[in-house]
Design a protein around this motif. Structure first.
Motif, PDB file in Angstrom:
ATOM      1  N   SER A 315       1.010  -1.225   0.063  1.00  0.00           N
ATOM      2  CA  SER A 315       0.042  -0.107   0.003  1.00  0.00           C
ATOM      3  C   SER A 315       0.754   1.195   0.106  1.00  0.00           C
ATOM      4  O   SER A 315       0.272   2.370  -0.008  1.00  0.00           O
ATOM      5  N   TRP A 316       1.916   1.038   0.068  1.00  0.00           N
ATOM      6  CA  TRP A 316       2.787   2.290  -0.040  1.00  0.00           C
ATOM      7  C   TRP A 316       3.329   2.574  -1.366  1.00  0.00           C
ATOM      8  O   TRP A 316       3.431   1.688  -2.368  1.00  0.00           O
ATOM      9  N   VAL A 317       3.343   4.129  -1.652  1.00  0.00           N
ATOM     10  CA  VAL A 317       3.852   4.637  -2.945  1.00  0.00           C
ATOM     11  C   VAL A 317       5.139   5.524  -2.982  1.00  0.00           C
ATOM     12  O   VAL A 317       4.788   6.464  -1.812  1.00  0.00           O
ATOM     13  N   ASP A 339       2.513   0.349   7.964  1.00  0.00           N
ATOM     14  CA  ASP A 339       1.386  -0.767   7.880  1.00  0.00           C
ATOM     15  C   ASP A 339       2.216  -1.851   7.112  1.00  0.00           C
ATOM     16  O   ASP A 339       1.545  -2.740   6.375  1.00  0.00           O
ATOM     17  N   GLY A 340       3.481  -2.031   7.484  1.00  0.00           N
ATOM     18  CA  GLY A 340       4.293  -3.345   7.382  1.00  0.00           C
ATOM     19  C   GLY A 340       4.948  -3.151   6.175  1.00  0.00           C
ATOM     20  O   GLY A 340       5.467  -4.156   5.543  1.00  0.00           O
ATOM     21  N   ASN A 341       4.706  -2.114   5.214  1.00  0.00           N
ATOM     22  CA  ASN A 341       5.554  -1.785   4.070  1.00  0.00           C
ATOM     23  C   ASN A 341       7.101  -1.700   4.230  1.00  0.00           C
ATOM     24  O   ASN A 341       7.410  -0.698   4.965  1.00  0.00           O
ATOM     25  N   ARG A 342       7.943  -2.234   3.512  1.00  0.00           N
ATOM     26  CA  ARG A 342       9.262  -2.141   3.506  1.00  0.00           C
ATOM     27  C   ARG A 342       9.921  -2.100   2.264  1.00  0.00           C
ATOM     28  O   ARG A 342       9.588  -3.010   1.255  1.00  0.00           O
ATOM     29  N   VAL A 343      11.052  -1.570   2.151  1.00  0.00           N
ATOM     30  CA  VAL A 343      11.829  -1.455   0.650  1.00  0.00           C
ATOM     31  C   VAL A 343      12.960  -2.338   0.891  1.00  0.00           C
ATOM     32  O   VAL A 343      13.642  -2.125   1.795  1.00  0.00           O
ATOM     33  N   ILE A 344      13.031  -3.280   0.035  1.00  0.00           N
ATOM     34  CA  ILE A 344      14.104  -4.397   0.191  1.00  0.00           C
ATOM     35  C   ILE A 344      15.331  -4.201  -0.946  1.00  0.00           C
ATOM     36  O   ILE A 344      16.237  -4.886  -0.855  1.00  0.00           O
ATOM     37  N   TYR A 345      14.739  -3.400  -2.042  1.00  0.00           N
ATOM     38  CA  TYR A 345      16.046  -3.116  -3.107  1.00  0.00           C
ATOM     39  C   TYR A 345      15.673  -1.620  -3.528  1.00  0.00           C
ATOM     40  O   TYR A 345      14.408  -1.121  -3.611  1.00  0.00           O
ATOM     41  N   ASP A 346      16.681  -1.102  -3.872  1.00  0.00           N
ATOM     42  CA  ASP A 346      16.665   0.298  -4.512  1.00  0.00           C
ATOM     43  C   ASP A 346      18.100   0.618  -5.267  1.00  0.00           C
ATOM     44  O   ASP A 346      19.188   0.705  -4.562  1.00  0.00           O
ATOM     45  N   GLY A 347      18.109   0.521  -6.714  1.00  0.00           N
ATOM     46  CA  GLY A 347      19.241   0.538  -7.156  1.00  0.00           C
ATOM     47  C   GLY A 347      18.898   0.352  -8.904  1.00  0.00           C
ATOM     48  O   GLY A 347      17.951   0.350  -9.420  1.00  0.00           O
ATOM     49  N   ASN A 348      20.224   0.090  -9.447  1.00  0.00           N
ATOM     50  CA  ASN A 348      20.164   0.067 -10.980  1.00  0.00           C
ATOM     51  C   ASN A 348      20.293  -1.504 -11.411  1.00  0.00           C
ATOM     52  O   ASN A 348      20.398  -1.814 -12.551  1.00  0.00           O
ATOM     53  N   GLY A 349      20.090  -2.567 -10.456  1.00  0.00           N
ATOM     54  CA  GLY A 349      20.177  -3.807 -10.831  1.00  0.00           C
ATOM     55  C   GLY A 349      18.849  -4.489 -11.227  1.00  0.00           C
ATOM     56  O   GLY A 349      17.833  -3.892 -11.200  1.00  0.00           O
ATOM     57  N   THR A 350      18.773  -5.802 -11.198  1.00  0.00           N
ATOM     58  CA  THR A 350      17.669  -6.536 -11.832  1.00  0.00           C
ATOM     59  C   THR A 350      17.270  -7.562 -10.932  1.00  0.00           C
ATOM     60  O   THR A 350      16.245  -8.450 -11.320  1.00  0.00           O
ATOM     61  N   THR A 351      18.089  -7.759  -9.790  1.00  0.00           N
ATOM     62  CA  THR A 351      17.726  -9.092  -9.141  1.00  0.00           C
ATOM     63  C   THR A 351      18.123  -8.597  -7.555  1.00  0.00           C
ATOM     64  O   THR A 351      18.922  -8.074  -7.513  1.00  0.00           O
ATOM     65  N   VAL A 352      17.494  -9.435  -6.408  1.00  0.00           N
ATOM     66  CA  VAL A 352      17.818  -9.277  -5.270  1.00  0.00           C
ATOM     67  C   VAL A 352      17.431 -10.529  -4.730  1.00  0.00           C
ATOM     68  O   VAL A 352      16.651 -11.304  -4.932  1.00  0.00           O
ATOM     69  N   ASP A 353      18.299 -10.901  -3.448  1.00  0.00           N
ATOM     70  CA  ASP A 353      18.145 -12.243  -2.740  1.00  0.00           C
ATOM     71  C   ASP A 353      17.569 -11.573  -1.488  1.00  0.00           C
ATOM     72  O   ASP A 353      18.275 -11.122  -0.480  1.00  0.00           O
TER      73      ASP A 353
END
Length: 926
Positions: A315-317, A339-353
């Protein structure tokens, strides 16, 4: 050039003298007190508000019914006029009750009062006229009686002339908001006019903003023409016109004319990158009970951001022009954005573990494409984000939030501030069993805050579930060393889960760093920590008069750039009288004692309407008013450190006739008082002026590592606000230590009370009670503290370390107060002594430190050489390369390390060239 200046001044004075003079009269018929007042006060007379000490209404007049009487004796009586504009002359009648000497003084731009007349008077009225010709818009005149006869003043006439004035129809301009670079915002209009002008009015705006007189042709400067000194009202248009995506731009729009006070409007807007038009895709790779691989190629933005939420759609924008903080690929370590929204990636890549997930849970994702240049120029494509969901399998699992705890520097054999994580488990097997929580060497865990700590815990669960449980952790180093490891959680058939912990064991400190702890270290009110004049020009001062005029010259109206400045006080500065020296309307200033013998004798500082001020390594002695008085709602980020305060043994041996040593009042905020020595004094640290100012709840101050030696009271006495009081030495205080009044919030911890009958009060005398909480204090031959309420948790505001209170007396006797440490190297060599620094191989300590999310690192080299500046994490893994190239001697290189996407913890900056290496540790706290 000198001839040109003289000609301009002559023309200006001639122009002013040609303007019709105006008269201000005062006959003292109304408004004066009936009896002499023993303290200065303001009185409204017919000509305005006068400040009067020991003055009264009297019938011994020249004209009318009454005159002003100034009583004889010490301290000298005085009467000060209102602030006047461009004073030409003053005429008045005066007499004495006998032969005496009358003094008249003037002050310009709120500077010191200086004598302009010393006149013998007799028992009969005589008329006096003084030619002043002072063109300043802020002139005050003062009648002073320090003689043995009463003085009578009557029928004053002051002749003034108008001065050049620029008028603006508005005091502020709105924020222009977000705008894609290369475009122009709608214009904002306002009006400019002027009177008594000596020249046309020139308007100049900062880069990124433009002006126009017709709303058609825009440029960076325009001139508005006056005629015969009058500028009729003109409409001016301003717009935001950024050329590059640079994020938030701030600037000024100045209005200047010869002899007029320059008027300045602040400008701000945010220059964005162009918005993308397509979003990435989203697919999932390998999945376990606690991990998941995400793939999100595509989209035509140069960056991507991925948000995740458990159980419900994201629900986060993201918001244009805003960087996202707290990004972490470990879900438990990422910041909850609501409300439990978290950002787990921010960058110019295309994958995250993605790690740190709970088992048997549906996870929802949203991927956004965005472009960004520098700063916060982020422009997100928020329409139709790519969404998806995936569940983790139903396998035994445990989870801990957060999964990283950084304790920073902690004195050897002292306990750190406690930190906590929330432990939970699901689908555990067998259904009824235990989990084991084990801490590495130097760390302990407990189920109870403040008690029950051990190296391991056994935690039972039932029905295969461990509901959320708070686990407390603390750090107690045994040696000077770096500590790092993991708190392991095993059992229940789940894969082991770890919480990473780290800290440094250090020797007891002496507070000789460049940056404060406590409230003055916070990023708040537009100021990140308190840096004072760091990096600025250095001015050495050896007398009080020069100090006063220099601080006046650093005020906004004289010094609008507010570039950093360091004032080094050398030797003993003397001053008499009750006037304090004003640190007023100043920013980015350090006032530091040079060497180990700097003293201010007979005066103190009043700090008001000022921000980012450091006062350090100075002894304040025999100050008739306060030693330091910090006040005003516009005052914030003030650090008073390693100073001494006393009444002077010869002038006040009983410490009873002086006022406050270091007072803090009237809605100022973000103050730290540290490593100071208070002695031979009674009323030490007042916090909050009266019981009738509830707006002081905004106030917040930290008092740490101060030595209160035989001082009687107010250590501090707190009204309304928040006070964190830790690691102070209360040494034979015969009235009380700390008082919390009028619903103030006080946290007192790690202090040492020696022979203090009443260490803590809730309420005092006529003041109502406040909350006060104590923990880990030592009470040696002292009474019991009077406690109340719950106070507040300082860790919600800043990180800090409490030293072992048993170490406090010896530590503060050695290091608290002025003259204990020579700070010259900090404010010369480190803070930009270009001559020596720029020709040496030097890596400076980063600032601020701790930091979030960015910090500045400076270095120089001694000869032309290939140089690299790298950042490593605490495990030795390289994080980034900040500089790589040929560095030249004679240059100070400045770089910025942005750790927005990195977890909290310890990082290492390393400068390398050839076989030479220099490294410093840095602490990232989010």
């Amino acid at each position: 050039m000198k001839s040109y200046i003289r000609l301009t001044l002559l023309v200006s004075l001639c122009f002013i003298s040609s303007i019709s003079a105006q008269q201000i009269s005062e006959g003292f018929e109304t408004g004066l007190p009936a009896a002499y007042a023993t303290s200065a006060a303001d009185y409204t007379l017919s000509s305005g508000i006068w400040s009067i000490l020991k003055g009264a209404q009297n019938t011994n007049k020249h004209g009318g019914t009454y005159a002003l009487a100034l009583s004889p004796g010490s301290p000298a009586a005085y009467a000060t006029t209102p602030s006047l504009i461009a004073v030409q002359s003053i005429t008045f009648w005066a007499r004495g009750s006998g032969a005496s000497t009358l003094r008249v003084q003037k002050s310009v731009d709120q500077g010191d009062f200086i004598d302009i007349l010393s006149q013998n008077i007799t028992s009969g009225y005589s008329s006096f006229t003084i030619t002043i010709n002072e063109t300043s818009p802020d002139v005050r005149l003062r009648f002073v009686n320090g003689a043995t006869q009463t003085h009578y003043i009557d029928d004053i006439v002051i002749v003034t002339v108008p001065v050049p004035v620029i008028n603006l129809s508005r005091l502020t301009l709105p924020d222009f908001g977000n705008l894609v670079s290369g475009l122009n915002s709608p214009s904002v209009a306002y009006q400019v006019s002027g009177n008594n002008l000596l020249s046309d009015v020139t308007l100049i705006t900062s880069a990124g903003f433009e002006l126009s007189a017709d709303n058609a042709v825009f440029t960076n400067s325009i001139t508005l023409n006056q005629a015969s000194g009058v500028l009729t009202e003109k409409t001016v248009y301003v717009r935001f016109s950024p050329l590059v995506p640079a994020g938030t731009l701030t600037g000024t729009l100045s209005h200047s004319s010869t002899g007029a006070k320059t008027k300045v409007l602040a400008l701000t807007g945010t220059a964005l990158s162009e918005e993308p038009t397509s979003q990435p895709s989203l697919t999932f790779g390998s999945i376990t009970g606690s991990t998941m691989q995400l793939n999100f190629p595509g989209g035509n933005g140069n960056n991507r951001i991925v948000a995740v939420r458990a159980g419900n759609p994201v629900s986060w924008v993201p918001v244009d022009g805003q960087k996202v903080s707290g990004v972490n690929a470990n879900f438990t370590a990422a910041t909850d954005l609501g409300d439990g929204n978290r950002v787990i990636y921010d960058g110019n890549g295309t994958t995250v573990d993605l790690t740190g997930l709970a088992v048997a849970t549906m996870w929802h994702f949203a991927v956004y494409s965005y472009n960004a240049g520098t700063g916060n120029s982020h422009n997100y494509l928020t329409t139709s984000p790519t969404i998806g969901s995936q569940s983790t399998p139903a396998v035994p699992g445990v989870n801990a939030i957060p999964s990283l705890l950084s304790f920073g520097d902690v004195v050897v054999n002292a306990f750190s501030t406690e930190k906590e994580f929330v432990l939970s488990g699901n689908i555990l097997t067998p259904e009824n069993d235990n989990l084991t929580v084990s801490a590495p060497a130097g760390f302990e865990v407990s189920l109870t805050a403040g008690a029950g700590f051990a190296s391991s815990l056994v935690i039972p669960y039932t029905a295969g579930i461990l509901n959320q449980l708070d686990i407390y952790a603390r750090f107690k180093p045994k040696a000077v060393s770096q500590y790092s490891g993991v708190i392991s959680i095993v059992g229940g058939g789940a894969a082991p889960f770890v919480v990473t912990v780290s800290g440094f064991g250090v020797e007891p400190g002496k507070g000789d760093g460049r940056f404060p702890a406590g409230f003055a270290s916070m990023d708040a009110r537009g100021q990140n920590s308190t840096t004072g004049g760091a990096g600025g020009k250095i001015i050495t001062i050896t007398d009080a008069a020069t100090l006063s005029t220099t601080l006046r010259d650093l005020r906004t109206d004289h010094y609008p750039s507010h570039d950093p400045v360091i004032l080094k006080l050398s030797g003993t500065l003397n001053r008499s009288g009750e006037e304090m020296i004003y640190v007023k309307d100043c920013k980015n200033v350090t006032i530091v004692g040079a060497g180990t013998d700097a003293k201010c004798v007979g005066f103190g500082f009043e700090v008001e309407i000022s921000q980012n001020i450091i006062i350090r390594n100075i002894e304040f002695s025999n100050c008739p008013n306060d030693g330091i008085d910090i006040r005003d709602p516009e005052t914030h980020h003030i650090w008073v450190d390693h100073c001494s305060f006393n009444d002077g043994a010869s002038s006040d041996p009983d410490a009873g006739s002086h006022d406050g040593a270091l007072d803090y009042k009237k809605m100022a905020t973000h103050v730290t008082v540290s490593w100071n020595h208070f002695y031979n004094h009674s009323k030490t640290c007042l916090y909050g002026h009266t019981d009738n100012e509830p707006t002081d709840t905004v106030m917040c101050a930290t008092y740490h590592h101060n030595w209160f030696e035989k001082t009687r009271q107010r250590h501090p006495r707190v009204r309304f606000g928040k006070a964190h009081v830790y690691n102070n030495f209360y040494d034979n205080n015969d009235l009380y230590g700390i008082a919390s009044c009028e619903e103030a919030d006080v946290m007192a911890e790690g202090n040492y009370f020696l022979n203090v009958p009443f260490p803590m009060y809730s309420g005092y005398m006529e003041s109502g009670p406040g909350d006060i909480v104590e923990r880990n204090n030592v009470y040696k031959n002292s009474g019991a503290p009077q406690l109340r309420g719950a106070a507040f948790n300082p860790t919600a505001f800043y990180a800090y370390t409490v030293d072992d209170p048993e170490l406090v007396p010896d530590m503060l006797k050695q290091y608290a107060g002025s003259g204990k440490i020579d700070f010259d190297s900090i404010y010369t060599h480190i803070d930009m002594n270009k001559g020596s620094l720029a020709s040496s191989f030097v890596l400076l300590e980063n600032y601020p430190n701790p930091f979030n999310p960015s910090t500045t690192i400076e270095f120089s080299v001694e000869q032309k050489m290939k140089t690299e500046l790298r950042i490593f994490d605490v495990l030795g893994k390289e994080v980034t390369l900040l500089f790589s190239g040929i560095a030249e001697p004679g240059t100070i290189y400045k770089t910025s390390f942005n750790a927005l996407n990195l977890p909290s913890g310890i990082y290492i900056s390393m400068l390398g060239s050839g076989n030479t290496r220099i490294a410093h540790k840095m602490l990232l706290l989010k």
